[in-house]
Design an enzyme around this catalytic site. Structure first.
Site, mmCIF file in Angstrom:
data_model
loop_
_atom_site.group_PDB
_atom_site.id
_atom_site.type_symbol
_atom_site.label_atom_id
_atom_site.label_comp_id
_atom_site.label_asym_id
_atom_site.label_seq_id
_atom_site.Cartn_x
_atom_site.Cartn_y
_atom_site.Cartn_z
ATOM 1 N N GLY A 159 32.641 40.234 -55.421
ATOM 2 C CA GLY A 159 31.357 40.901 -55.619
ATOM 3 C C GLY A 159 30.892 41.655 -54.393
ATOM 4 N N GLU B 290 39.450 37.856 -57.518
ATOM 5 C CA GLU B 290 39.024 37.094 -58.706
ATOM 6 C C GLU B 290 40.206 36.487 -59.469
ATOM 7 O OE1 GLU B 290 35.718 40.098 -57.959
ATOM 8 O OE2 GLU B 290 37.915 40.061 -57.844
ATOM 9 N N GLU C 161 32.612 44.919 -54.517
ATOM 10 C CA GLU C 161 31.988 45.688 -55.593
ATOM 11 C C GLU C 161 30.637 46.242 -55.166
ATOM 12 O OE1 GLU C 161 33.666 43.679 -59.666
ATOM 13 O OE2 GLU C 161 32.406 42.421 -58.392
ATOM 14 N N ALA D 229 30.812 36.718 -55.101
ATOM 15 C CA ALA D 229 29.732 36.173 -55.912
ATOM 16 C C ALA D 229 29.630 34.668 -55.643
ATOM 17 C CB ALA D 229 29.997 36.427 -57.392
#
Length: 281
Positions: free
Chosen positions: A132, A155, A135, A89
């Site tokens: 991300g 993360e 994911e 992200a």
């Protein structure tokens, strides 16, 4: 386009105007395959290693909606660059967010769109698929990996945890022990380890990955799009339902195929020893 629109497009930086699908800033969108029946989305933030900013995910949602509504498209491929599928992200974008903003605004809620698309979605992962990015790949139905792909949920190293399904989908894909190790250490696994653990289904040379993913999409799109949707629903239910409930759903969907013209055509073609011609009805 009107003259003013053309001027605005010319002046905007990093804007990509596609032949199909309109105007996007962060992604490339087109249809591929010999029959143009495979939707193709390429993340296009090379300087940021395709970091997933909110704008990119909103554009992804737009493109997926368009492909979902396109009767000619039977499968969708999502990819990045050879260096990075998506390195995570966009940390700069979320760095100063507060709890109130995240909770009150339901931050990341629309990132889940990939997992709700009815048509089959294939992730073609080269390079980094971290945070991300990992994911996003796991939201897809099938993951193909390039030989140099790397997967991880780092993360924890940023003082947070996965927030777009990482702890849930990774655990279902690779089991508790490996998922817990990756989430708690921030370590990565390579393509071979990802395949061995069940996270990806196939590995290809870097320069062949995207074309192989499109070929898979073409193979899927050649079947009945209606029946493919039902098959996808049945497989996804295995992660949500008990075995007994899942079997009941599968049986109902199986019975439902007998109400379709495509089921009749498929079985008739088999008996007559010819290729089936599905019409998605």
């Amino acid at each position: 386009y009107c003259l003013i629109c053309l001027v605005n497009i010319f002046l905007m930086k990093n804007v990509v105007v596609c032949v199909w699908g309109g105007q996007y800033e962060y992604i490339l969108v087109e249809k591929r395959g010999e029959q143009s029946n495979v939707g193709f989305i390429q993340l296009n933030r090379p300087k940021a290693l395709n970091a997933l900013c909110d704008g990119l995910m909103l554009e992804m949602e737009r493109a997926l909606d368009a492909f979902e509504a396109d009767a000619d498209v039977g499968a969708i491929v999502i990819t990045g660059s050879e260096r990075a599928f998506a390195a995570g992200a966009d940390i700069k974008e979320m760095q100063n967010r507060t709890f109130q903003e995240c909770y009150g605004g339901n931050f990341l809620v629309h990132w889940n769109r990939v997992s709700t698309v009815k048509k089959p979605v294939i992730a073609a992962v080269n390079g980094f698929a971290l945070g991300g990015g990992c994911e996003l790949a796991m939201m897809c139905d099938i993951i193909y990996a390039g030989e140099k792909a790397q997967f991880g949920q780092p993360e924890i190293l940023l003082g947070t945890i996965p927030g777009a399904g990482g702890t849930q989908r990774l655990t279902r894909a690779v089991g508790k022990s490996l998922a817990m190790e990756l989430v708690l250490t921030g370590d990565r696994i390579n393509a071979q380890e990802a395949k061995q653990s069940g996270l990806v289904s196939k590995i290809y040379p870097v320069d062949q990955l995207v074309s192989e993913a499109v070929k898979c999409g073409e193979k899927i799109a050649a079947n009945s799009k209606l029946i493919s949707t039902m098959a996808k629903e049945a497989v996804n239910a295995a992660f949500e339902l008990t075995l007994a409930e899942g079997n009941r759903l599968e049986k109902r969907l199986f019975h439902a195929t007998f109400a379709t013209d495509d089921r009749k055509e498929g079985m008739t073609a088999f008996v007559e020893k010819r290729k089936a011609h599905f019409k998605d009805k």
